[in-house]
Each structure stands twice: as C-alpha cells, then as structure tokens.
Design a protein around this motif. Structure first.
Motif, mmCIF file in Angstrom:
data_model
loop_
_atom_site.group_PDB
_atom_site.id
_atom_site.type_symbol
_atom_site.label_atom_id
_atom_site.label_comp_id
_atom_site.label_asym_id
_atom_site.label_seq_id
_atom_site.Cartn_x
_atom_site.Cartn_y
_atom_site.Cartn_z
ATOM 1 N N VAL A 53 0.842 -1.202 0.000
ATOM 2 C CA VAL A 53 0.000 0.000 0.000
ATOM 3 C C VAL A 53 0.874 1.248 0.000
ATOM 4 C CG1 VAL A 53 -1.664 1.347 1.340
ATOM 5 C CG2 VAL A 53 -1.982 -1.113 1.086
ATOM 6 N N LEU A 54 1.910 1.230 0.822
ATOM 7 C CA LEU A 54 2.823 2.375 0.864
ATOM 8 C C LEU A 54 3.457 2.600 -0.502
ATOM 9 C CD1 LEU A 54 4.252 4.566 2.501
ATOM 10 C CD2 LEU A 54 5.992 2.873 3.126
ATOM 11 N N GLU A 55 3.829 1.511 -1.145
ATOM 12 C CA GLU A 55 4.452 1.595 -2.462
ATOM 13 C C GLU A 55 3.479 2.197 -3.482
ATOM 14 O OE1 GLU A 55 7.544 -1.422 -4.714
ATOM 15 O OE2 GLU A 55 5.695 -2.248 -3.852
ATOM 16 N N LEU B 279 -0.194 3.161 8.516
ATOM 17 C CA LEU B 279 0.811 4.016 7.891
ATOM 18 C C LEU B 279 0.736 5.445 8.428
ATOM 19 C CD1 LEU B 279 0.499 2.654 4.230
ATOM 20 C CD2 LEU B 279 2.407 2.278 5.812
ATOM 21 N N MET B 280 -0.479 5.893 8.721
ATOM 22 C CA MET B 280 -0.613 7.237 9.287
ATOM 23 C C MET B 280 -0.086 7.279 10.713
ATOM 24 S SD MET B 280 -4.021 9.097 7.876
ATOM 25 C CE MET B 280 -5.122 7.722 8.051
ATOM 26 N N GLN B 281 -0.496 6.297 11.518
ATOM 27 C CA GLN B 281 -0.044 6.271 12.911
ATOM 28 C C GLN B 281 1.469 6.131 12.994
ATOM 29 O OE1 GLN B 281 -2.131 3.696 15.554
ATOM 30 N NE2 GLN B 281 -3.981 4.944 15.438
ATOM 31 N N SER B 282 2.049 5.457 12.024
ATOM 32 C CA SER B 282 3.497 5.279 12.006
ATOM 33 C C SER B 282 4.204 6.500 11.415
ATOM 34 C CB SER B 282 3.852 4.035 11.194
ATOM 35 O OG SER B 282 3.141 2.910 11.673
ATOM 36 N N TYR C 159 -4.498 10.329 0.264
ATOM 37 C CA TYR C 159 -3.347 10.001 1.096
ATOM 38 C C TYR C 159 -2.075 10.145 0.278
ATOM 39 C CZ TYR C 159 -7.305 8.165 3.619
ATOM 40 O OH TYR C 159 -8.521 8.060 4.258
ATOM 41 N N VAL C 160 -1.019 10.627 0.941
ATOM 42 C CA VAL C 160 0.237 10.876 0.229
ATOM 43 C C VAL C 160 1.397 10.501 1.137
ATOM 44 C CG1 VAL C 160 0.506 13.269 1.013
ATOM 45 C CG2 VAL C 160 1.373 12.601 -1.236
#
Ligand SMILES: [Zn+2]
Ligand SMILES: [Zn+2]
Ligand SMILES: [Zn+2]
Ligand SMILES: [Zn+2]
Lengths: 166, 166
Positions: free
Chosen positions: B46-48, B85-88, B100-101
């Motif tokens: 997802v991050l990718e 990913l946001m919390q991290s 989201y970016v």
DNA sequence: CGGATATTGTTATAATATAACGTAACATTA
DNA sequence: TAATGTTACGTTATATTATAACAATATCCG
C-alpha cells in the motif's frame, strides 16, 4: 481587501448567544439585499439553524432538523442551501469535520482559520495576517498561485482544559 | 523537536521519481525495524502504491489496484493499512481531498503543510516554522492547546501555470 | 399575462469510511 | 513443541457524506 484588526476570540461559555444569532441574520439579510442575492425562506432557516450555536454542524443534522419541522427535505435540499450560503460567504465549511459554521464577518474579503475544540465542539474563526503572509511567502518561493487555503487547528479550548484538570 | 531547515520544493516534472520510491520504502523499512513496527507485505505494498507518484491517492483507488493485483481486498483492508501508515508517520492524509500521500521525512517530528496543484494533482509537503509559530501565537492568546493542524493550500503550481498561459 | 430563469421536490446513486465478527498468522513462553 | 495471547487480515454489512438527473413550482421581467 480589507482585513480585520482584532480577530474574534473563542466564544465565551456565558456569552449572550441570542444576539449572535439575530446579528448574523440581520447582516445576512442586509448583505443579500445589497448584493441582489435571494435569501429565501429555506436558505434563511438553514442559516439560522447553523447559527444555533458556534459548533460546526453536519449536513444531515441540518436535514433532520428541517424534517422534524415538517418540511419536505432530502439531501439535495440541504446541500443546495449550503452551496448558496457558502458562495455568498455567509458560512464556512470545516473540511476536517465535514461540517458547516456561520461566518463571523460576511461580505469582507478574508482568509479564515479555525480553532476547533475537540471537547465542546466550538469553533473560533480567526483572520491572522501572519499566517496568510507566511503561506504567501512559501507560495511565492514555489511559484505557486494560491486559490484556496484550508487552515483548521484542532485541540482543546481554555474553558474545557480548565474543566478537565483535576 | 527537530525541524527541517530547507522545506521540500514542489516535485519537478522531470525528476527521477524511481529514487523517490525506493528511498521512501527503504526509509520505511528501516524506521519500522527500528521502532518495532510491523511493515507487513500488505502495508508495504500500500505504501508503495501511494508513493507511485506525488499525487495524493484515494482509498478506493488503492483498493482497486490491490484487487487488480489479485489480492482479496475490501474497504477495511485498505483503511486498516492506511491507519497503520498514518499512525506510524509514513503517510499523511489530505483532508480536503480525502486522499493520502507519502510523508517526505518520516520519523521526524514535524507539522506538515501541503501545497496542492489543482491541475496536475501533485502535492508538495512543507514544514514552515513561521506558519507553525503564527498558529502557536494565536493559540496562546486564545488559551487553546493545539493537538492537530490541518493546513492545505490549493492552487496552481508553477509548471502548470506556465503551460496554461497563452 | 407569458416566457425565461431560479429554486425546490423527488428518486436514485456515488464516494468515503466504519462496525462487527470470524479466521489466520505470528509471538511468547512453558 | 504445544498452549496461549496478540496482532493482522478476511468478510459481510452498514454508516456517513455528497451528487446526478429530471420534474414541478415559484419568481422575475418585458
Ligand atoms: Zn454566540
Ligand atoms: Zn468568515
Ligand atoms: Zn518523486
Ligand atoms: Zn510529513
């Protein structure tokens, strides 16, 4: 390009809010009349419901209130009124809450920033030239043409913080 | 409370974006390892996908891409990864776009401001101390405790403006 | 009045996000 | 390794916010 010199304070817990409402509606009436905008019965009522307090209110909350009053209303009913009120500069949309709040100084060209209490839900509208100019400076360096600013600060207002302290 | 001295520029049209992606993923791997966070296969992917370009991407766009890759995915699949990913601190949510970016400097304590081009959709992340301190000053005057800032500027980037001029 | 325009009603649907609950993977330790 | 607890993921359903499309009505203006 007038700008307020004294940004609004956070609405005090004990202020006389009835005058906020009547003042806002009077200003809206006058402004619409002057600009040839049609503040219809529906739009006026929606604005009044939004001004019921200083907490941003959601579209479907407003819709439910209209329905309870016996008015035939569906989502487009409320969204169209909200569109009119926003385009006329009578309300602001709080993006981070998907909610709408009355504008403190309609008719004046202003960038709005909002401080929103996560406890009581109240929102304070500001117009801080320093924030605006800091953004403008960045934009200039980037070669970026600013169209719209969304500046919303969430946190805890003084009143709620004092009450949450042991 | 470290702070970047040189805020990022708007991503140039011809920059080598592959290095952006590999760099972002390497940083994410290292950061998660160091912090004991589990960057699973799904979360990594997802991050990718988010880092595929500098345009904020919607949750359902990501979902569709996952599905096309043959993965079993439903809305909670993607929203849970986005939450992680946001919390991290590896991505940011652009409230005004519901998108989201990737974060440009994960692991560093920073307030992010975004300049978003309405033409090309690209977003530039900044960390301007002047904006932050102007907000802090207002907050102090209000007795307001800041928890979270949402600062998003929409407009036209230099590249798109030059191309739209006759 | 009559035609043009603006507003509202109505039905359906899109777009974004979460609740609830079960299953699988992973980790910890006995 | 088996038992156990924890975290992540799968699955179905639903909540929340917003818009599309078209019909009916009200308002404005010549
Ligand atoms: Zn008030
Ligand atoms: Zn305002
Ligand atoms: Zn890049
Ligand atoms: Zn960042």
């Amino acid at each position: 390009m007038s700008r307020l010199k004294h940004p609004k304070q956070f609405p005090a817990a004990d202020h006389d809010h009835k005058t906020c409402i009547t003042h806002a509606l009077q200003e809206a009436e006058a402004y619409c009349k002057q600009q040839g905008l049609r503040l219809t019965e529906l739009r006026r009522r929606v604005l009044e419901l939004i001004w019921a307090n200083h907490q941003p209110v959601g579209a479907y909350d407003l819709l439910e209130q209209l329905t309870r009053e016996g008015r035939k209303a569906a989502p487009p009913t409320i969204y169209r009124s909200l569109d009119f009120l926003m385009q006329s500069g009578l309300i602001h949309r709080i993006t981070s809450l998907n909610a709408y709040v009355g504008c403190n100084h309609p008719g004046l060209d202003h960038a709005a920033q909002f401080f929103i209490c996560e406890y009581c839900g109240q929102a304070a509208e500001m117009d801080d030239a320093q924030i605006v100019s800091a953004i403008a400076k960045d934009a200039k360096r980037l070669g970026f043409t600013v169209e719209k600013r969304t500046i919303e600060v969430a946190g805890i207002c003084a009143h709620c913080r004092h009450h949450s302290e042991t």
